[in-house]
Motif scaffolding. Structure first.
Motif, PDB file in Angstrom:
ATOM      1  N   LYS A   1     -51.567  28.688  53.537  1.00 56.75           N
ATOM      2  CA  LYS A   1     -52.007  28.596  54.927  1.00 56.75           C
ATOM      3  C   LYS A   1     -53.094  29.634  55.198  1.00 56.75           C
ATOM      4  O   LYS A   1     -52.999  30.788  54.792  1.00 56.75           O
ATOM      5  CB  LYS A   1     -50.821  28.841  55.861  1.00 56.75           C
ATOM      6  CG  LYS A   1     -51.169  28.764  57.337  1.00 56.75           C
ATOM      7  CD  LYS A   1     -49.948  29.031  58.204  1.00 56.75           C
ATOM      8  CE  LYS A   1     -50.309  28.988  59.687  1.00 56.75           C
ATOM      9  NZ  LYS A   1     -49.137  29.263  60.555  1.00 56.75           N
ATOM     10  N   GLY A   2     -54.163  29.199  55.868  1.00 55.18           N
ATOM     11  CA  GLY A   2     -55.241  30.115  56.225  1.00 55.18           C
ATOM     12  C   GLY A   2     -56.176  30.462  55.092  1.00 55.18           C
ATOM     13  O   GLY A   2     -56.985  31.401  55.213  1.00 55.18           O
TER      14      GLY A   2
ATOM     15  N   ASN B   1     -61.530  30.655  66.586  1.00 52.21           N
ATOM     16  CA  ASN B   1     -61.463  29.320  67.187  1.00 52.21           C
ATOM     17  C   ASN B   1     -62.160  29.257  68.543  1.00 52.21           C
ATOM     18  O   ASN B   1     -62.391  28.159  69.064  1.00 52.21           O
ATOM     19  CB  ASN B   1     -60.004  28.884  67.342  1.00 52.21           C
ATOM     20  CG  ASN B   1     -59.444  28.333  66.043  1.00 52.21           C
ATOM     21  OD1 ASN B   1     -60.119  27.621  65.313  1.00 52.21           O
ATOM     22  ND2 ASN B   1     -58.190  28.671  65.745  1.00 52.21           N
TER      23      ASN B   1
ATOM     24  N   THR C   1     -61.953  30.611  61.823  1.00 52.21           N
ATOM     25  CA  THR C   1     -62.266  29.223  61.492  1.00 52.21           C
ATOM     26  C   THR C   1     -63.471  29.109  60.557  1.00 52.21           C
ATOM     27  O   THR C   1     -63.668  28.095  59.907  1.00 52.21           O
ATOM     28  CB  THR C   1     -62.526  28.417  62.775  1.00 52.21           C
ATOM     29  OG1 THR C   1     -62.736  27.056  62.444  1.00 52.21           O
ATOM     30  CG2 THR C   1     -63.756  28.914  63.514  1.00 52.21           C
TER      31      THR C   1
ATOM     32  N   LYS D   1     -55.353  18.925  51.543  1.00 55.51           N
ATOM     33  CA  LYS D   1     -53.950  19.355  51.530  1.00 55.51           C
ATOM     34  C   LYS D   1     -53.337  19.221  50.139  1.00 55.51           C
ATOM     35  O   LYS D   1     -52.408  19.944  49.783  1.00 55.51           O
ATOM     36  CB  LYS D   1     -53.129  18.551  52.542  1.00 55.51           C
ATOM     37  CG  LYS D   1     -53.511  18.794  54.000  1.00 55.51           C
ATOM     38  CD  LYS D   1     -53.294  20.242  54.425  1.00 55.51           C
ATOM     39  CE  LYS D   1     -51.830  20.570  54.599  1.00 55.51           C
ATOM     40  NZ  LYS D   1     -51.640  21.936  55.157  1.00 55.51           N
TER      41      LYS D   1
ATOM     42  N   VAL E   1     -54.115  21.013  62.590  1.00 55.74           N
ATOM     43  CA  VAL E   1     -53.364  22.272  62.583  1.00 55.74           C
ATOM     44  C   VAL E   1     -53.883  23.131  63.733  1.00 55.74           C
ATOM     45  O   VAL E   1     -55.026  23.612  63.701  1.00 55.74           O
ATOM     46  CB  VAL E   1     -53.525  23.007  61.243  1.00 55.74           C
ATOM     47  CG1 VAL E   1     -52.797  24.347  61.280  1.00 55.74           C
ATOM     48  CG2 VAL E   1     -53.014  22.139  60.099  1.00 55.74           C
ATOM     49  N   GLU E   2     -53.065  23.266  64.757  1.00 57.47           N
ATOM     50  CA  GLU E   2     -53.446  24.067  65.922  1.00 57.47           C
ATOM     51  C   GLU E   2     -53.075  25.526  65.653  1.00 57.47           C
ATOM     52  O   GLU E   2     -51.964  25.822  65.203  1.00 57.47           O
ATOM     53  CB  GLU E   2     -52.712  23.563  67.164  1.00 57.47           C
ATOM     54  CG  GLU E   2     -52.843  22.065  67.410  1.00 57.47           C
ATOM     55  CD  GLU E   2     -54.051  21.713  68.265  1.00 57.47           C
ATOM     56  OE1 GLU E   2     -54.773  22.644  68.674  1.00 57.47           O
ATOM     57  OE2 GLU E   2     -54.267  20.513  68.523  1.00 57.47           O
ATOM     58  N   GLN E   3     -54.019  26.422  65.913  1.00 55.94           N
ATOM     59  CA  GLN E   3     -53.788  27.839  65.637  1.00 55.94           C
ATOM     60  C   GLN E   3     -54.204  28.686  66.829  1.00 55.94           C
ATOM     61  O   GLN E   3     -54.893  28.219  67.747  1.00 55.94           O
ATOM     62  CB  GLN E   3     -54.586  28.267  64.404  1.00 55.94           C
ATOM     63  CG  GLN E   3     -54.198  27.516  63.135  1.00 55.94           C
ATOM     64  CD  GLN E   3     -54.872  28.102  61.917  1.00 55.94           C
ATOM     65  OE1 GLN E   3     -54.333  28.979  61.256  1.00 55.94           O
ATOM     66  NE2 GLN E   3     -56.058  27.609  61.607  1.00 55.94           N
TER      67      GLN E   3
ATOM     68  N   ASN F   1     -57.649  23.602  68.143  1.00 53.51           N
ATOM     69  CA  ASN F   1     -58.359  23.270  66.914  1.00 53.51           C
ATOM     70  C   ASN F   1     -59.723  22.710  67.306  1.00 53.51           C
ATOM     71  O   ASN F   1     -59.807  21.625  67.890  1.00 53.51           O
ATOM     72  CB  ASN F   1     -57.585  22.250  66.077  1.00 53.51           C
ATOM     73  CG  ASN F   1     -58.215  22.033  64.713  1.00 53.51           C
ATOM     74  OD1 ASN F   1     -59.345  21.569  64.606  1.00 53.51           O
ATOM     75  ND2 ASN F   1     -57.493  22.387  63.657  1.00 53.51           N
TER      76      ASN F   1
ATOM     77  N   GLY G   1     -56.766  23.493  59.197  1.00 55.77           N
ATOM     78  CA  GLY G   1     -56.310  24.847  59.457  1.00 55.77           C
ATOM     79  C   GLY G   1     -56.786  25.879  58.467  1.00 55.77           C
ATOM     80  O   GLY G   1     -56.270  27.003  58.445  1.00 55.77           O
ATOM     81  N   TYR G   2     -57.771  25.524  57.638  1.00 56.24           N
ATOM     82  CA  TYR G   2     -58.326  26.483  56.692  1.00 56.24           C
ATOM     83  C   TYR G   2     -59.605  27.104  57.270  1.00 56.24           C
ATOM     84  O   TYR G   2     -60.054  26.744  58.363  1.00 56.24           O
ATOM     85  CB  TYR G   2     -58.594  25.819  55.349  1.00 56.24           C
ATOM     86  CG  TYR G   2     -57.342  25.255  54.705  1.00 56.24           C
ATOM     87  CD1 TYR G   2     -56.320  26.102  54.282  1.00 56.24           C
ATOM     88  CD2 TYR G   2     -57.169  23.881  54.535  1.00 56.24           C
ATOM     89  CE1 TYR G   2     -55.159  25.589  53.707  1.00 56.24           C
ATOM     90  CE2 TYR G   2     -56.014  23.365  53.971  1.00 56.24           C
ATOM     91  CZ  TYR G   2     -55.012  24.224  53.559  1.00 56.24           C
ATOM     92  OH  TYR G   2     -53.859  23.730  53.002  1.00 56.24           O
TER      93      TYR G   2
END
Length: 726
Positions: free
Chosen positions: A231-232, A376, A357, A225, A349-351, A174, A256-257
């Motif tokens: 998600k995304g 990312n 991103t 949130k 939020v790790e993606q 992230n 994480g958006y």
């Protein structure tokens, strides 16, 4: 204007520039001493003059006398700044090469300055080693480390999403979390943002520590949130670049958006287009933009664009001058949703490193704008460029007038925070004296500019009375720069270097730039960016030999860390790779700029490939003609040179659009100006070229990133020829 050689300049010549007799005598004595030691026309002569003779309070005409007098017989690209070996050792790259230069380069390694070009080549030929080293140097952390740095694609995969290869496969990360993390570069008490609002120029600058900044970002992330987005989801920002917008930007990424970047200057239709392409589910904005005495509407444009739910920040106090739409949320009410989580850390939020991103857009001058997603990994490319080429590190204060709607906005965030530096933000116009005072009061150490801003600063003697001595380097991007204007800019900060920086939104940074380990020439690039290999395409469309002088369309080697691999609304392969030549089994990447590499190894930008024209069978760049025409008469503010086909076809005719300094004098003596343009172009460029028409304009059409849209002028002038009564 011809300048005297330095050893022919007398005390009277200096005095004639408006300098007092006593001061002129002292300046002449110092000049004579420097000439005695270094000669009248060497780079060392200029370096000592710039350090020991010149200062911002002396008339710029004296600076010109010294610079042009020193280099009158030097030829192209004289060095305006030369690195000092002692200072180089303290730079990021200098320290790295002192430690590991021999490990990287073997017996070829000599010292950081002599070996910089070899190190740049090493970064291309050994990408795994280079990028692992730089990511480690910046202290970046992954929740799941990559399986390797680069998984190269095979020849059969050259038409795939990874025509060069796949970077950091398997990694989860992230970037916003990395901006907020504690590491060896940063403590909670470090200042990370410095700002001031326009009109508060006599008040102290505001400062925010990392501890305070993290709490703000966490709170906004908690509040986001509560919106219940999938998600995304994509979340837009359409605001000036201020503390709130930077906090919001990082909060969206932390949660994480995907940020959708929209410039605050856009009209409703342009906002609507970007919201639809990105499928944004919410948007952050503010009610008004305050510039001096003017209040410019912003929220009303968002409403007209039929945006999704808007979170609206009041510009003044806590109340609005208009009613919000049903479903829109005030900033106060939005933050109140997360009041129970104040100062509670938000779990980032790790993606996957390939997750989007940020969605940014091209200028949109040729129909629908290209929607370019940053992954990312892209923020790390931006930060690595800053680490290497601008030497940004802990203790630096970085200012660059820009907006989150353009790539330099996110670039500024990541280039500063991932390198342990502070962001300096001025909430107002960069063209007023308030910005000059902010640079002084914030003690900005790295100042980014675009040439148009510098031109405006110089025309108003913008910096007079302000101390910019804390600046240790400038960055410049956006358009081709001007030697004289950038000589003026260097002189405002006691001749600190200007690092030219050219790249693209789809690259996440630069492909060609400068370095504090190389001599820097004005309005020129000294090196490909780290990890980038450049090719100049010859007339047949194939690369000319590497490091050989030449001019042509620029192409890029496809192995570029952080560069785009997809577009949301166009075929990425068709846009960047279709029809491009191969080199060593890999298809080259299209960029579209025309570049020249000269015999001294410097590069010059000559505009877009479609900004060239064919005059009598000779290809010439618009920029070359414009530089000549701009200097013909002091009544001229700027020009645009266009090749226009005559009605019925045939060879292109050269038409020059001219903007006068005095906007009330829209005509001037057009016939005399045409004669002067022809004389200058034929004398300085080619005797076969002829200006067929001069067209006065109030202003030149530009993109939102300030690039002249010659295509629009070409269409307009062609229509005028076909419809002379229009």
């Amino acid at each position: 204007m011809a300048f005297k050689a330095l050893d022919c300049i007398t005390r009277s010549d200096i005095e004639a520039l408006g300098i007092s007799l006593e001061l002129a005598e002292g300046l002449h004595e110092r000049l004579t001493e420097i000439i005695r030691i270094y000669g009248p026309a060497t780079p060392d002569t200029w370096r000592n003059i710039s350090k020991r003779v010149l200062n911002p309070d002396l008339p710029f005409s004296f600076h010109q006398m010294m610079y042009y007098g020193c280099y009158r017989d030097y030829g192209p690209d004289p060095p305006a700044w030369i690195p000092d070996p002692e200072n180089v050792i303290s730079t990021n790259v200098g320290q790295l090469l002192e430690r590991q230069g021999k490990e990287f380069l073997g017996p070829k390694y000599k010292d950081p300055i002599s070996s910089f070009s070899d190190f740049q080549e090493f970064s291309v030929s050994n990408p795994e080693v280079y990028w692992k080293t730089v990511l480690d140097e910046m202290g970046l952390s992954f929740s799941v480390p990559p399986q390797c740095i680069l998984r190269e694609s095979t020849f059969e995969e050259s038409n795939s999403s990874y025509p060069g290869g796949q970077w950091l496969p398997g990694a989860f990360v992230n970037p916003a979390k990395n901006c907020l993390s504690l590491n060896c570069k940063r403590s909670l008490d470090d200042i990370v943002v410095i700002w001031r609002g326009e009109g508060n120029d006599d008040l102290p600058v505001h400062r925010m520590t990392l501890w305070e900044f993290r709490a703000e970002v966490w709170l906004v992330a908690h509040a986001i949130k509560t919106l219940g987005l999938d998600k995304g989801s994509a979340v837009a920002i359409d605001m000036p670049m201020n503390v709130n917008s930077v906090v919001i930007y990082l909060a969206i990424v932390l949660a994480g958006y995907i940020v959708v970047s929209i410039a605050d200057s856009f009209a409703p239709i342009e906002i609507s287009t970007r919201l639809k392409i990105s499928e944004a589910k919410a948007i952050f904005t503010q009610d008004l933009i305050i510039r001096g005495d003017k209040s410019l509407p912003l929220y009303s444009r968002i409403v007209e664009a039929q945006s999704p739910t808007a979170i609206v920040i009041p510009t003044r106090g806590s109340s609005f001058s208009m009613n919000l739409r049903d479903g829109d949320i005030s900033w106060h009410d939005f933050l109140d949703r997360a009041k129970d989580f104040k100062e509670h850390e938000f779990a980032a939020v790790e993606q996957s490193v390939e997750a989007f991103t940020n969605i940014l857009f091209s200028s949109g001058t040729t129909g629908e704008p290209k929607a370019i997603p940053w992954t990312n990994a892209t923020p790390f490319k931006a930060a690595a460029d800053a680490w290497c080429h601008m030497d940004i590190h802990k203790g630096d204060i970085v200012a660059w007038p820009t907006n989150l709607g353009w790539m330099m906005g996110p670039w500024l965030v990541y280039a500063s925070l991932l390198n342990g530096a502070s962001i300096a933000l001025y909430n107002g116009s960069p063209l007023g004296s308030g910005f000059a005072k902010f640079v002084q009061d914030a003690k900005v150490t790295m100042l980014g500019v675009i040439p148009s801003i510098v031109r405006a600063w110089r025309s108003t003697n913008f910096t007079a009375g302000y101390d910019w001595s804390a600046v240790r380097c400038f960055g410049s991007t956006g358009e081709a720069s001007n030697v004289d204007e950038y000589l003026w800019l260097m002189g405002r900060a006691h001749y600190k270097p200007i690092i030219e920086y050219c790249g693209g939104t789809e690259i996440g940074g630069g492909f060609i730039t400068g370095s504090l380990l190389q001599a820097q020439s004005l309005a020129a690039f000294s090196t490909p960016a780290m990890g980038c290999r450049l090719f100049i395409l010859g007339n047949a469309g194939y690369p000319i030999p590497q490091n050989v002088p030449g001019i042509g369309e620029l192409a890029l080697y496809p192995l570029m860390f952080g560069a785009s691999s997809t577009l949301l609304n166009a075929d990425h392969h068709d846009v960047y790779f279709k029809g491009m030549p191969f080199w060593e089994g890999r298809v080259l990447r299209r960029h579209g700029d025309v570049f020249e590499r000269n015999s001294r190894g410097y590069y010059h930008a000559h505009g877009r490939a479609d900004d060239t024209m064919n005059l009598g069978g000779i290809k010439v760049s618009s920029v070359e003609i414009e530089r000549i025409c701009n200097g013909v008469d002091n009544i001229v503010l700027e020009t645009a040179a266009i090749g226009v086909p005559p009605p019925g076809g045939g060879p292109e005719q050269l038409v020059v659009a001219v903007v006068f300094k005095d906007s009330d004098n829209m005509k001037g003596d057009i016939n005399q100006l045409k004669i002067s343009f022809n004389s200058a172009v034929q004398k300085k460029l080619n005797p076969l070229f002829r200006v067929s028409q001069v067209v006065p304009l109030a202003s030149l059409p530009r993109t939102a990133t300030n690039k002249v849209i010659r295509r629009v002028l070409r269409q307009q002038f062609a229509q005028l020829d076909q419809n002379p009564r229009l």
